[in-house]
Scaffold this active site. Structure first.
Site, PDB file in Angstrom:
ATOM      1  N   GLN A  88       0.854  -1.182   0.000  1.00  0.00           N
ATOM      2  CA  GLN A  88       0.000   0.000   0.000  1.00  0.00           C
ATOM      3  C   GLN A  88       0.896   1.241   0.000  1.00  0.00           C
ATOM      4  O   GLN A  88       1.524   1.568   1.001  1.00  0.00           O
ATOM      5  CB  GLN A  88      -0.923  -0.019   1.208  1.00  0.00           C
ATOM      6  CG  GLN A  88      -1.748  -1.304   1.316  1.00  0.00           C
ATOM      7  CD  GLN A  88      -2.768  -1.434   0.197  1.00  0.00           C
ATOM      8  OE1 GLN A  88      -3.783  -0.753   0.181  1.00  0.00           O
ATOM      9  NE2 GLN A  88      -2.501  -2.340  -0.742  1.00  0.00           N
ATOM     10  N   GLY A 116     -11.863   1.930   4.411  1.00  0.00           N
ATOM     11  CA  GLY A 116     -10.917   1.178   3.608  1.00  0.00           C
ATOM     12  C   GLY A 116     -10.015   2.056   2.762  1.00  0.00           C
ATOM     13  O   GLY A 116     -10.170   3.283   2.696  1.00  0.00           O
ATOM     14  N   HIS A 117      -9.075   1.405   2.070  1.00  0.00           N
ATOM     15  CA  HIS A 117      -8.080   2.155   1.304  1.00  0.00           C
ATOM     16  C   HIS A 117      -8.707   2.889   0.113  1.00  0.00           C
ATOM     17  O   HIS A 117      -9.623   2.410  -0.528  1.00  0.00           O
ATOM     18  CB  HIS A 117      -6.927   1.258   0.851  1.00  0.00           C
ATOM     19  CG  HIS A 117      -7.305   0.076   0.031  1.00  0.00           C
ATOM     20  ND1 HIS A 117      -6.416  -0.886  -0.343  1.00  0.00           N
ATOM     21  CD2 HIS A 117      -8.494  -0.320  -0.500  1.00  0.00           C
ATOM     22  CE1 HIS A 117      -7.012  -1.804  -1.065  1.00  0.00           C
ATOM     23  NE2 HIS A 117      -8.275  -1.481  -1.165  1.00  0.00           N
ATOM     24  N   ASN A 118      -8.177   4.095  -0.104  1.00  0.00           N
ATOM     25  CA  ASN A 118      -8.580   4.964  -1.217  1.00  0.00           C
ATOM     26  C   ASN A 118     -10.019   5.455  -1.137  1.00  0.00           C
ATOM     27  O   ASN A 118     -10.564   5.978  -2.113  1.00  0.00           O
ATOM     28  CB  ASN A 118      -8.354   4.279  -2.565  1.00  0.00           C
ATOM     29  CG  ASN A 118      -6.884   4.016  -2.834  1.00  0.00           C
ATOM     30  OD1 ASN A 118      -6.440   2.884  -2.730  1.00  0.00           O
ATOM     31  ND2 ASN A 118      -6.125   5.056  -3.137  1.00  0.00           N
TER      32      ASN A 118
END
Length: 345
Positions: free
Chosen positions: A205, A246-248
């Site tokens: 990440q 969560g990511h993004n």
């Protein structure tokens, strides 16, 4: 509060129109039903107007429409009249907190571990056993609680407060005047893996987390760093305890999420939205501005129009669930056809 304040003190600090004696002493803020003769309470919803007749509060905060009823509830009762009693109550709690638990003078505890090239603004407070890594920047007046970890090149804005045991990952940015409660983790790896021959291969990440000003994040909530770009929470976002971002993910200004809500990777949440407790937004979806998601709802498609959205559907194996969901969508049309047939008979 050990010593009483007067209604005159409150009016001087917060404004409002006072009906009653300015010297009335106040020692606590209380709910209408539990208030006593040294309490101040508020009434924001006309549905609870009947409680005005029974409350023992020395003073009640009300809107102009209820001023007369509040003033007549008992002899000598005081009233503060303001256009928005709930907002007044919120600001009263802030003022009260400053009186009963003032912040101690800023200091850097000798047990804190601070990198030589970390930058600390004026008036920064660093608690016991906190760790500030290389290249980190802590803004003026920020307070870093005991056992916090601020990793390399992370930035904490001026006046922000981190409760004990908060972790801010490398390269992550926290805005000014934010509050992060205990157990918050900013910038852990997002959930990214590639499946190959039955095994999971980690996707590093490489993004970070950027959080705007005046954001509050509840205890044990997690904001994952982006896979490539950054995960973003804009100004004024409020998250309850145990919220997962969560990511993004991108969360717009002044959106609020209640406890145990979850937003999967790459979803985009608009401004001024609310997400109820336990609700889930699936990945790569978008919510328009002013969308309000009820508790325990699972958002499975993009929402393009403002409004209130709800939905709880029984758990089942996927094939059966899809058939039932498709049938459910047709119920309204089936009902209309059934009524048409009944009219013909």
């Amino acid at each position: 509060m050990d010593t009483a304040v007067t209604l005159a003190d409150l009016i001087a600090a917060l404004g409002g129109d006072l009906l009653g004696a300015p010297e009335t002493p106040i020692r606590r803020i209380a709910a209408l039903e539990s208030a006593d003769a040294q309490s101040i309470a508020f009434l924001a919803n006309v549905r609870y107007q009947s409680q005005l007749k029974t409350t023992q509060a020395a003073c009640v905060i009300v809107a102009p429409a209820l001023a007369e009823a509040a003033a007549q509830r008992q002899p000598g009762a005081a009233v503060i009249v303001t256009p928005d009693p709930y907002l007044y109550f919120a600001r009263l709690t802030q003022w009260w907190a400053r009186q009963v638990r003032p912040l101690p003078p800023a200091r850097i505890h000798p047990s804190a571990v601070i990198a030589d090239d970390a930058q600390l603004g004026q008036g920064v407070d660093i608690g016991p056993l906190a760790v500030i890594e290389s290249g980190a920047v802590i803004g003026e007046g920020a307070r870093i609680g005991a056992h916090c970890v601020i990793e390399a090149r992370a930035r904490i804005g001026a006046g922000s407060r981190l409760a004990p045991h908060v972790t801010v990952g490398f390269d992550c940015h926290i805005g000014a005047h934010c509050i992060l409660h205990s157990g918050v983790v900013i910038g852990a790896d997002g959930f990214g893996f590639a499946l190959s021959q039955g095994r999971w291969e980690k996707i590093e990440q490489l993004g970070a987390v950027r959080i705007g000003d005046h954001v509050e994040i509840g205890a044990n909530s997690c904001i994952d760093r982006g896979a490539l770009g950054d995960t973003i929470l804009e100004e004024g976002v409020k998250l309850d305890n145990l919220v997962q971002i969560g990511h993004n993910v991108h969360v717009g200004t002044h959106t609020a999420m209640a406890g145990c809500a979850g937003v999967a990777g790459s979803a985009r949440i608009g401004a001024h939205c609310t997400v109820g407790g336990g609700a889930i937004v699936l990945g790569h979806l978008s919510l328009a501005d002013h969308v309000h998601v009820s508790a325990a709802t699972v958002v499975t498609r993009t929402i393009t129009k403002p409004g209130q959205y709800s939905g709880v559907f029984p758990f089942d194996d996927n094939a059966s669930w899809e058939k039932n969901a498709a049938t459910l969508r047709q119920l309204h049309a089936m009902r209309d056809r059934l009524r048409a047939l009944e009219r013909k008979e």
